[in-house]
Design an enzyme around this catalytic site. Structure first.
Site, PDB file in Angstrom:
ATOM      1  N   ARG A  46       5.666  -3.569  -5.886  1.00  0.00           N
ATOM      2  CA  ARG A  46       4.351  -2.911  -5.804  1.00  0.00           C
ATOM      3  C   ARG A  46       4.076  -2.143  -7.100  1.00  0.00           C
ATOM      4  NH1 ARG A  46       6.330  -1.956  -0.401  1.00  0.00           N
ATOM      5  NH2 ARG A  46       6.923   0.183  -0.882  1.00  0.00           N
ATOM      6  N   LYS A 136     -11.221   8.741  -1.448  1.00  0.00           N
ATOM      7  CA  LYS A 136     -11.920   7.722  -0.664  1.00  0.00           C
ATOM      8  C   LYS A 136     -11.457   7.756   0.785  1.00  0.00           C
ATOM      9  CE  LYS A 136     -11.040   3.628   0.343  1.00  0.00           C
ATOM     10  NZ  LYS A 136     -10.589   2.244   0.401  1.00  0.00           N
ATOM     11  N   GLU A 177     -17.084   5.781   2.600  1.00  0.00           N
ATOM     12  CA  GLU A 177     -17.070   4.322   2.799  1.00  0.00           C
ATOM     13  C   GLU A 177     -17.193   3.931   4.269  1.00  0.00           C
ATOM     14  OE1 GLU A 177     -13.543   2.291   1.369  1.00  0.00           O
ATOM     15  OE2 GLU A 177     -14.334   0.318   1.892  1.00  0.00           O
ATOM     16  N   LYS A 219     -19.852   4.083  -0.693  1.00  0.00           N
ATOM     17  CA  LYS A 219     -19.221   2.753  -0.833  1.00  0.00           C
ATOM     18  C   LYS A 219     -19.539   1.948   0.420  1.00  0.00           C
ATOM     19  CE  LYS A 219     -14.752   0.456  -1.557  1.00  0.00           C
ATOM     20  NZ  LYS A 219     -13.494   0.466  -2.286  1.00  0.00           N
TER      21      LYS A 219
HETATM   22  C1  5MM Z   1      -7.966  -2.253  -1.561  1.00  0.00           C
HETATM   23  O1  5MM Z   1      -8.038  -2.214  -0.143  1.00  0.00           O
HETATM   24  C2  5MM Z   1      -8.284  -0.914   0.380  1.00  0.00           C
HETATM   25  C3  5MM Z   1      -7.206  -0.458   1.291  1.00  0.00           C
HETATM   26  O2  5MM Z   1      -7.270  -1.063   2.540  1.00  0.00           O
HETATM   27  P1  5MM Z   1      -6.240  -0.560   3.706  1.00  0.00           P
HETATM   28  O3  5MM Z   1      -6.452   0.901   3.888  1.00  0.00           O
HETATM   29  O4  5MM Z   1      -6.696  -1.368   4.879  1.00  0.00           O
HETATM   30  O5  5MM Z   1      -4.875  -0.881   3.246  1.00  0.00           O
HETATM   31  C4  5MM Z   1      -9.672  -0.881   1.043  1.00  0.00           C
HETATM   32  O6  5MM Z   1      -9.995   0.358   1.597  1.00  0.00           O
HETATM   33  C5  5MM Z   1     -10.663  -1.182  -0.021  1.00  0.00           C
HETATM   34  O7  5MM Z   1     -10.763  -0.080  -0.888  1.00  0.00           O
HETATM   35  C6  5MM Z   1     -12.030  -1.486   0.553  1.00  0.00           C
HETATM   36  O8  5MM Z   1     -11.962  -2.144   1.784  1.00  0.00           O
HETATM   37  C7  5MM Z   1     -12.741  -2.401  -0.421  1.00  0.00           C
HETATM   38  O9  5MM Z   1     -11.904  -3.493  -0.684  1.00  0.00           O
HETATM   39  P2  5MM Z   1     -12.545  -4.945  -0.697  1.00  0.00           P
HETATM   40  O10 5MM Z   1     -11.388  -5.878  -0.835  1.00  0.00           O
HETATM   41  O11 5MM Z   1     -13.280  -5.087   0.590  1.00  0.00           O
HETATM   42  O12 5MM Z   1     -13.453  -4.934  -1.918  1.00  0.00           O
END
Ligand code: 5MM
Length: 339
Positions: A46, A136, A177, A219
Site C-alpha cells: 500500500r 472528507k 460528499e 463532492k
Molecule cells: C478512493 O475511494 C474512497 C474511499 O472509499 P472507502 O471509504 O469505501 O474505502 C472514496 O470515498 C472516494 O473518495 C469516493 O467514493 C470517490 O471515489 P470514486 O472512485 O467514486 O471517484
C-alpha cells in the site's frame, strides 16, 4: 476558527486546470483494488503504491490536493519523507478521510448511515498536526424500491453537517460528499430527484449548523442513469441535468464542486466534467475529486512491479492532464490516445 484560512485553502483546492486525487481507500477497498491486479494488500504494498502516485513528476500541474487514509498520512516515502510533507513540498494540499465508513442504518433495511462522529474533534486536531488542511466525509445513498427514505437522507445530512462544523472549528476545510450510487436500473430522472433531495437537506443542515459555506467544498455524484438502466444518457444530457440539479440547491458562496467518479469509466467521467465546463460560466468551480477514474489505469500499468513504475506514473500523469483539460472544457476524446 480562522475564516480567512479556511476560505483560502478551499479556493486553493479548485484553481483552474487542477483537481483532487482521492487516494483515501480504506483497508477493505484497497484490498479489493489490489485483488484486480492479484497483489496482496500488505502495508508495504500500500505504501509503495501511494509512493508511485505521490512522486509522479509534473502531477502537481494538474493535482491541487490529495485525500489520504489514516494509515497513509502516517507513512513515508523511501527516502524517509512523510507523505504529507512530500505532497506539500510540491504545492499539493494534503487532506484526510475522517469518516469511519457507512454501516447499515438500524430499522431501514438496505440503507446506510456513515459513522465516525464519536471522538472526531480529537482526531481532527491530530490530523491537522500531521499536515492535513482539508477533510472528507462520505455518505452513501442507494436508489431502490422506496429508497432513499426521507429519514436516511436526513440522518446522513445531519451527520455531514456535524462533521463539517467540527472540521471548521479545527481549521480544516470539509469536503461534503453525499453520494447517490449508480447501482441499479433506475432512470436518470430518479437520480436527479434523489440528488436534489439529498443536496437540499445537506445545505439546510449545513446552514443550521452554522457552517461557513465559503470554507467548504461539495463532492457530489454526477446525475446519471443506473448502471443497468436500458436508456443510457448522452454526455450532453448528463452535463445539462447535473448542472441544472446543482444550480437549484448549491449556494453560489460555495467555491467549488469536486465530482466523484462513482464507477464511471475514466474517459466517461472526464467527458462529463468537460461537457459541464463547456456549458459556460458557473457560480462555482466545477472540478474533480476522482478515485477510480484517476487510478484504474495506474493500477493496471503498475501491477505491483518495480519495473512498471515509470509506465504507472505516465498513466497517472496522462489521466490527471486530461482531467485538468476538462476543468476548462478543453478535453477531447482524441486526447486519450496522445501520450
Ligand atoms: C478512493 O475511494 C474512497 C474511499 O472509499 P472507502 O471509504 O469505501 O474505502 C472514496 O470515498 C472516494 O473518495 C469516493 O467514493 C470517490 O471515489 P470514486 O472512485 O467514486 O471517484
Amino acid at each position: 476558527m480562522n475564516i480567512a484560512e479556511l476560505e483560502s485553502v478551499a479556493r486553493s483546492l479548485v484553481p483552474s486546470g487542477k483537481g483532487i486525487l482521492a487516494a483515501d481507500e480504506s483497508a477493505p477497498t484497497i484490498e479489493k483494488r489490489f485483488r484486480s491486479i492479484r497483489l496482496p494488500s500488505t502495508e508495504e504494498n500500500r505504501r509503495a503504491y501511494r509512493e508511485v502516485l505521490f512522486t509522479t513528476p509534473g502531477a502537481s500541474d494538474f493535482i491541487s490536493g490529495v485525500i489520504l487514509f489514516d494509515e497513509t498520512i502516517r507513512q513515508k516515502a523511501s527516502d524517509g519523507t512523510p507523505f504529507p510533507v512530500l505532497l506539500a513540498e510540491q504545492g499539493i494540499v494534503p487532506g484526510i478521510k475522517v469518516d469511519e465508513g457507512a454501516r447499515p442504518l438500524a430499522g431501514f433495511p438496505g440503507e446506510k448511515i456513515t459513522e465516525g462522529l464519536d471522538g472526531l474533534r480529537g482526531r481532527l486536531a491530530e490530523y491537522r498536526e500531521l499536515g492535513a488542511r482539508f477533510a472528507k466525509w462520505r455518505a452513501v445513498l442507494a436508489i431502490g424500491e422506496g429508497t432513499p427514505t426521507p429519514y436516511c437522507l436526513k440522518a446522513n445530512a445531519h451527520a455531514l453537517a456535524r462533521y463539517a462544523a467540527l472540521c471548521q472549528e479545527e481549521g480544516l476545510v470539509p469536503i461534503v460528499e453525499p453520494e447517490v450510487l449508480m447501482d441499479g436500473s433506475h432512470a436518470i430522472e430518479r437520480c436527479e430527484e434523489a440528488t436534489l433531495a439529498v443536496l437540499s437537506l445537506v445545505y439546510a443542515e449545513l446552514a443550521a449548523h452554522r457552517v461557513h459555506p465559503e470554507g467548504t467544498l461539495l463532492k457530489p455524484n454526477m446525475v446519471l442513469p443506473g448502471e443497468e438502466c436500458p436508456r443510457r444518457a448522452g454526455v450532453d444530457e448528463v452535463a445539462r441535468v447535473t448542472v441544472r440539479t446543482l444550480s437549484r440547491v448549491v449556494p453560489p458562496a460555495v467555491p467549488g464542486i469536486v465530482f466523484l467518479s462513482g464507477g464511471q469509466a475514466p474517459a466517461q467521467a472526464t467527458a462529463h466534467l468537460n461537457a459541464m465546463n463547456a456549458l459556460g460560466e458557473h457560480p462555482w468551480e466545477l472540478s474533480f475529486s476522482f478515485g477510480r477514474a484517476l487510478q484504474d489505469p495506474v493500477l493496471k500499468a503498475w501491477q505491483g512491479r518495480p519495473e512498471n513504475v515509470a509506465s504507472a506514473r505516465k498513466a497517472y500523469h496522462h489521466r490527471a492532464m486530461l482531467n485538468g483539460a476538462a476543468r476548462g472544457g478543453k478535453y477531447s476524446p482524441e486526447m486519450e490516445s496522445a501520450s
